[in-house]
Design an enzyme around this catalytic site. Structure first.
Site, short mmCIF file in Angstrom:
data_model
loop_
_atom_site.label_atom_id
_atom_site.label_comp_id
_atom_site.label_asym_id
_atom_site.label_seq_id
_atom_site.Cartn_x
_atom_site.Cartn_y
_atom_site.Cartn_z
N HIS A 112 0.82 -1.22 0.00
CA HIS A 112 0.00 0.00 0.00
C HIS A 112 0.85 1.27 0.00
CE1 HIS A 112 0.41 -0.07 4.52
NE2 HIS A 112 0.43 1.23 4.33
N ASP A 142 0.10 -7.58 1.50
CA ASP A 142 0.56 -6.20 1.61
C ASP A 142 2.07 -6.10 1.62
OD1 ASP A 142 0.33 -3.49 1.66
OD2 ASP A 142 -0.58 -3.33 3.64
N SER A 220 4.70 2.68 7.93
CA SER A 220 4.38 1.49 7.14
C SER A 220 5.58 1.04 6.33
CB SER A 220 3.21 1.78 6.19
OG SER A 220 2.02 2.01 6.90
#
Length: 374
Positions: A112, A142, A220
């Site tokens: 993402h 992911d 992230s």
């Protein structure tokens, strides 16, 4: 004629001015006496604090050893002017973190982070920046892998541990670039194990690590470390209505990362094992009274086709004719497509699984060899 003598009127402002000046002078004298001003003031004597506590030094060592393995990722998008008079230019779109995986310049991050980007720039701990190429991604987990053409001397691969023996309560350390701030360390513990979150493809990511080490936007793709400084997870998300950390962060377990990243580097994609069927949406299956996984297609020469599984279909009149309904695999109950994906995630292409289906009014079990799916 007045019988009283007339006296000249004297102006009052000189008296007011004199009173004001007197008050100011008195206040300044009081302030200097009471404020504690000292024209001879000097800096205080600094007292040496001695050695840091053992746990403080351990945390410092973890950060110093691991931070060279953490990168800052800036994603780029192509922007054109309305009249297309000027060449297209790449402009920053978003930021995230990444992990140096090996000496060949492979960078692991979240899918993402780079999703919908036209390019990416990777900044190393020495502040050098490198254009990145997309090697491959696995959106269901992911995960994504980038590559940069940086000299080997500037690359410091992360030390990889395992997530198989983690325990709730052990220390956890997150390094990343939250809100674009370079090289930030947050500390906490492993709060829970075996959590499940939803990927960008709406498929479940299982076995996820929960931590209270602060994970904010920009973290992230960064590493979650144990007290030995080893990678135990890749930070992926936070649970927060406001979008800021509230002490519930999640990380993809390193054993999952270590399983799929080599496939991405070798093939650019993950070759997933499957039965060779097209599942029906769970909501539709429930409307049809199905408790299990209903499917409407069987791929030719797939494991399901070779095992003789029957798909749900429509007859010539348009009436729905229910086919086989998958209710268990290797004895594990299957009630939804997510249950099916969880079981298959533990398998490899070429494995044979025992598939139990409900056919008409009875159950049968057949062996199905898993085949690669896109």
């Amino acid at each position: 004629m007045s019988i009283f003598p007339v006296r000249p009127v004297r102006p009052i402002w000189p008296v007011l001015l004199l009173s004001l000046l007197t008050g100011v002078l008195a206040w300044r004298l009081w302030f200097h006496e009471r404020s504690g001003l000292d024209p001879h003031a000097q800096p205080r004597l600094v007292i040496p604090r001695g050695d840091l506590a053992g746990d403080e030094q351990a945390t410092i060592d973890i950060f110093q050893n691991a931070s060279p393995s953490v990168v800052h990722i800036t994603t780029l998008t192509v922007r054109r002017d309305f009249f297309r008079l000027n060449p297209a230019e790449a402009v920053p779109e978003g930021t995230g973190s990444g992990i140096i995986w090996d000496n060949e310049g492979h960078i692991v991050t979240n899918f993402h982070v780079i999703q919908n980007a036209n390019g990416a720039q990777v900044t190393l701990a020495d502040h050098s920046s490198w254009s990145a190429n997309l090697v491959g991604y696995y959106a269901d987990k992911d995960l994504a892998v980038l590559s940069i053409n940086a000299p080997g001397v500037t690359l410091h691969p992360i030390a990889v541990g395992t997530s198989a023996n983690l325990q709730v309560g052990q220390k956890a350390f997150a390094i990343g670039n939250p809100f674009g701030l370079d090289q930030t360390l947050t500390t906490g513990v492993v709060s829970a194990l075996g959590r499940e979150i939803e990927s960008v493809t709406h498929r479940p990511i299982t076995g996820v690590i929960q931590t209270d080490a602060s994970i904010n936007p920009g973290n992230s793709g960064g590493p979650l470390l144990d007290s030995a400084g080893l990678l135990i997870g890749v930070n992926v998300a936070i649970y927060s209505p406001s979008g800021a950390s509230v002490g519930i962060g999640f990380a993809i377990p390193v054993d999952t990362v270590n399983r799929f990243v080599p496939e991405l580097i070798r093939h650019g994609q993950v070759v997933r094992p499957g039965l060779g069927i097209t599942p029906v949406d769970d909501a539709i299956a429930r409307q049809l009274g199905s408790k299990g996984v209903l499917f409407v297609g069987v791929e030719p020469r797939s494991g399901a086709a070779n095992a003789g599984l029957r798909a749900t279909r429509q007859d010539r009149t348009g009436r729905v004719v229910l086919g086989d309904i998958i209710v268990a695999i290797d004895g594990t109950p299957i009630q939804s497509a997510d249950d099916l994906y969880r079981v298959l995630d533990r398998q490899n292409v070429g494995d044979t699984v025992a598939v139990t289906v409900r056919r008409d009014d009875h159950e049968i079990t057949v062996d199905v060899t898993l085949t690669p799916i896109d």
